[in-house]
Design a protein around this motif. Structure first.
Motif, PDB file in Angstrom:
ATOM      1  N   GLU A   1       3.096  40.770  61.134  1.00  0.00           N
ATOM      2  CA  GLU A   1       3.520  40.281  59.821  1.00  0.00           C
ATOM      3  C   GLU A   1       3.812  38.676  59.890  1.00  0.00           C
ATOM      4  O   GLU A   1       4.379  38.165  60.531  1.00  0.00           O
ATOM      5  CB  GLU A   1       5.019  40.865  59.637  1.00  0.00           C
ATOM      6  N   LEU A   2       2.981  38.325  58.915  1.00  0.00           N
ATOM      7  CA  LEU A   2       2.644  36.730  58.929  1.00  0.00           C
ATOM      8  C   LEU A   2       4.302  36.194  58.835  1.00  0.00           C
ATOM      9  O   LEU A   2       4.582  35.148  59.294  1.00  0.00           O
ATOM     10  CB  LEU A   2       1.765  36.312  57.863  1.00  0.00           C
ATOM     11  N   ASP A   3       4.958  36.681  57.639  1.00  0.00           N
ATOM     12  CA  ASP A   3       6.377  36.197  57.350  1.00  0.00           C
ATOM     13  C   ASP A   3       7.059  36.297  58.682  1.00  0.00           C
ATOM     14  O   ASP A   3       8.109  35.179  58.870  1.00  0.00           O
ATOM     15  CB  ASP A   3       6.722  36.909  56.258  1.00  0.00           C
ATOM     16  N   ALA A   4       7.067  37.355  59.560  1.00  0.00           N
ATOM     17  CA  ALA A   4       7.786  37.403  60.657  1.00  0.00           C
ATOM     18  C   ALA A   4       7.414  36.063  61.664  1.00  0.00           C
ATOM     19  O   ALA A   4       8.284  35.707  62.212  1.00  0.00           O
ATOM     20  CB  ALA A   4       7.607  38.780  61.206  1.00  0.00           C
TER      21      ALA A   4
ATOM     22  N   LEU B   1       5.344  29.511  54.819  1.00  0.00           N
ATOM     23  CA  LEU B   1       6.231  28.252  55.545  1.00  0.00           C
ATOM     24  C   LEU B   1       7.683  27.991  54.631  1.00  0.00           C
ATOM     25  O   LEU B   1       8.823  27.863  55.153  1.00  0.00           O
ATOM     26  CB  LEU B   1       5.670  27.044  55.881  1.00  0.00           C
ATOM     27  N   ARG B   2       7.386  27.937  53.152  1.00  0.00           N
ATOM     28  CA  ARG B   2       8.425  27.526  52.533  1.00  0.00           C
ATOM     29  C   ARG B   2       9.645  28.826  52.533  1.00  0.00           C
ATOM     30  O   ARG B   2      10.762  28.954  52.545  1.00  0.00           O
ATOM     31  CB  ARG B   2       8.128  27.603  51.019  1.00  0.00           C
ATOM     32  N   ARG B   3       9.005  30.183  52.559  1.00  0.00           N
ATOM     33  CA  ARG B   3       9.847  31.255  52.709  1.00  0.00           C
ATOM     34  C   ARG B   3      10.644  31.388  53.837  1.00  0.00           C
ATOM     35  O   ARG B   3      11.730  32.160  54.012  1.00  0.00           O
ATOM     36  CB  ARG B   3       8.867  32.661  52.394  1.00  0.00           C
TER      37      ARG B   3
ATOM     38  N   LEU C   1       5.869  33.360  60.795  1.00  0.00           N
ATOM     39  CA  LEU C   1       6.375  31.956  60.476  1.00  0.00           C
ATOM     40  C   LEU C   1       7.860  31.705  60.285  1.00  0.00           C
ATOM     41  O   LEU C   1       8.435  30.524  60.133  1.00  0.00           O
ATOM     42  CB  LEU C   1       5.593  31.853  59.084  1.00  0.00           C
ATOM     43  N   ALA C   2       8.841  32.801  60.224  1.00  0.00           N
ATOM     44  CA  ALA C   2      10.110  32.672  60.168  1.00  0.00           C
ATOM     45  C   ALA C   2      10.544  31.983  61.456  1.00  0.00           C
ATOM     46  O   ALA C   2      11.653  31.367  61.440  1.00  0.00           O
ATOM     47  CB  ALA C   2      10.741  34.267  60.416  1.00  0.00           C
ATOM     48  N   ARG C   3       9.629  31.842  62.591  1.00  0.00           N
ATOM     49  CA  ARG C   3      10.259  30.861  63.734  1.00  0.00           C
ATOM     50  C   ARG C   3       9.951  29.509  63.447  1.00  0.00           C
ATOM     51  O   ARG C   3      10.537  28.537  64.344  1.00  0.00           O
ATOM     52  CB  ARG C   3       9.146  31.167  64.923  1.00  0.00           C
ATOM     53  N   LEU C   4       9.369  28.866  62.324  1.00  0.00           N
ATOM     54  CA  LEU C   4       9.069  27.714  61.993  1.00  0.00           C
ATOM     55  C   LEU C   4      10.007  27.186  60.845  1.00  0.00           C
ATOM     56  O   LEU C   4       9.837  26.102  60.328  1.00  0.00           O
ATOM     57  CB  LEU C   4       7.823  27.641  61.427  1.00  0.00           C
ATOM     58  N   GLY C   5      11.163  27.894  60.510  1.00  0.00           N
ATOM     59  CA  GLY C   5      11.970  27.445  59.582  1.00  0.00           C
ATOM     60  C   GLY C   5      12.675  26.162  59.912  1.00  0.00           C
ATOM     61  O   GLY C   5      12.961  25.564  58.728  1.00  0.00           O
TER      62      GLY C   5
ATOM     63  N   ASP D   1      -5.005  35.195  64.513  1.00  0.00           N
ATOM     64  CA  ASP D   1      -4.313  35.505  63.308  1.00  0.00           C
ATOM     65  C   ASP D   1      -2.784  35.266  63.856  1.00  0.00           C
ATOM     66  O   ASP D   1      -2.363  35.808  64.667  1.00  0.00           O
ATOM     67  CB  ASP D   1      -4.283  37.251  63.251  1.00  0.00           C
ATOM     68  N   ALA D   2      -2.401  34.247  63.091  1.00  0.00           N
ATOM     69  CA  ALA D   2      -0.947  33.906  63.187  1.00  0.00           C
ATOM     70  C   ALA D   2      -0.075  35.208  63.106  1.00  0.00           C
ATOM     71  O   ALA D   2       1.068  35.193  63.777  1.00  0.00           O
ATOM     72  CB  ALA D   2      -0.694  32.951  62.150  1.00  0.00           C
TER      73      ALA D   2
END
Length: 378
Positions: free
Chosen positions: A301-304, A337-339, A306-310, A293-294
């Protein structure tokens, strides 16, 4: 100081069918994501192309659950690989420009350390005593390989299915090590349907008396593995492709009596797999996929996470007929990823081949990959 040893010979830790496979010995303890330590690791891989003087043209591929590291034909092994149309001179992953590496997953049985490897403390295979494997461990082993090869940064990372999960885990752990990320038929976490299918497959293997609580001797639970693989194959392709390829036709007279063509196909492919893949490795990799689970990398929190991949450029590919990794999961990953601020290209392909489409649908997949990697062609 811990050391690594690179060798041109296949690892002795498991069956390595490709003559092009090389081995890295990591002579230091390896700690697992969910606990447990191994005293050393063997990591198998193959490579194509040439590393340039700037050392900035490397592409890493993570393989799927049942794949070895032999992606394509090489000087060392002229046999076709599992992604032959994608990799080579002038192909989407152009080895005239890129130095491409494919690492065999930790926990597998094609050279990298796994349950079938010998435990130096006992002189016997680890079997069920192998530490609980996670996708993060597969990513970490790939990172150790890169460091041993003297690579501190990648031009791109590519993964499909389990390989996509491994690539995503790698990126979440060390985003500073890559510029581009390609995720194919994968997801931030498995669907309930996929978990249900893999859970049933594992239960089938364990129900075989020959499994012997994981302490079997060769050839092991062949019947259980054969049936589990049949179930898996039936999920890897779409219902519409099964109908197009086989319909209600009977098999030839050379097949088992009163057998349909689709039954013959499943039996042939499942038997090959059951005799060539270690059961404990299969169970470990299957469970690792379910556990992933990413969002764990962002405190749930997935958005948190993915924030590492901005800062990355990403390509996400989904397939309309994929039931194991539905296209909706690919779209959700691309949107996340876009967010985060990543530059994202999304391709939803209308392929009839389901989850396995990336392996065989060259007309749809090759142009998308070629366009993505053409950006640095100058």
């Amino acid at each position: 100081m811990p050391s690594t040893v690179l060798a041109n010979q296949p690892s002795a830790d498991g069956p390595v069918p490709s003559r092009g496979t090389r081995s890295l010995s990591l002579e230091k303890p390896f700690s697992f994501y969910r606990g447990g330590v191994l005293p050393r690791l063997e990591i198998s891989y193959e490579s194509w192309g040439t590393l340039n003087a700037a050392r900035d043209n490397a592409v890493l591929i993570f393989s799927g659950l049942s794949a070895n590291a032999h992606v394509a034909t090489s000087v060392c092994d002229p046999q076709p690989g599992w992604w032959e149309y994608m990799l080579g001179p002038g192909k989407p992953l152009d080895t005239n420009r890129h130095y491409v590496i494919c690492v065999n997953s930790l926990g597998s049985c094609y050279g990298s350390t796994g349950p079938a490897s010998i435990d130096p403390a006992t002189g016997r295979p680890y079997g069920p005593d192998f530490p609980r494997l996670s996708v993060e461990d597969i990513a970490a082993a790939g990172r150790e390989l890169l460091r041993a090869l003297g690579l501190r940064r990648l031009s791109a990372m590519v993964g499909a299915s389990l390989g996509g999960m491994s690539a995503l885990a790698f990126a979440l752990q060390t985003p500073e090590m890559l510029d581009r990320l390609v995720l194919i038929s994968s997801a931030a976490h498995p669907s309930a349907h996929a978990i249900a299918m893999r859970s049933l497959q594992r239960e089938i293997v364990r129900a075989d008396p020959a499994w012997a609580d994981g302490r079997y001797t060769a050839p092991g639970p062949v019947d259980g593995m054969r049936l589990a693989r049949k179930l898996g194959i039936s999920c890897y392709r779409s219902p519409e492709e099964w109908e197009q390829r086989f319909g209600h036709r009977r098999a030839s007279a050379h097949s088992a009596a009163d057998q349909f063509e689709v039954e013959s196909y499943l039996a042939h492919n499942a038997s090959k797999f059951a005799l060539g893949f270690d059961a404990n490795a299969y169970l470990a990799l299957s469970r690792a996929m379910d556990d992933f689970d990413a969002a764990d990398h962002g405190d749930g929190e997935l958005d948190a996470a993915l924030a590492r991949l901005g800062g990355l450029e990403a390509l996400v590919i989904g397939v309309r007929t994929d039931t194991l990794f539905p296209e909706s999961q690919q779209r959700a990953l691309a949107d996340g990823l876009r967010r985060a601020g990543a530059r994202v290209r999304y391709a939803g392909l209308d392929s009839p081949q389901g989850h396995d489409a990336f392996l065989i649908d060259e007309p749809r997949f090759a142009p998308v990959m070629r366009d993505f990697f053409a950006a640095d062609a100058g």
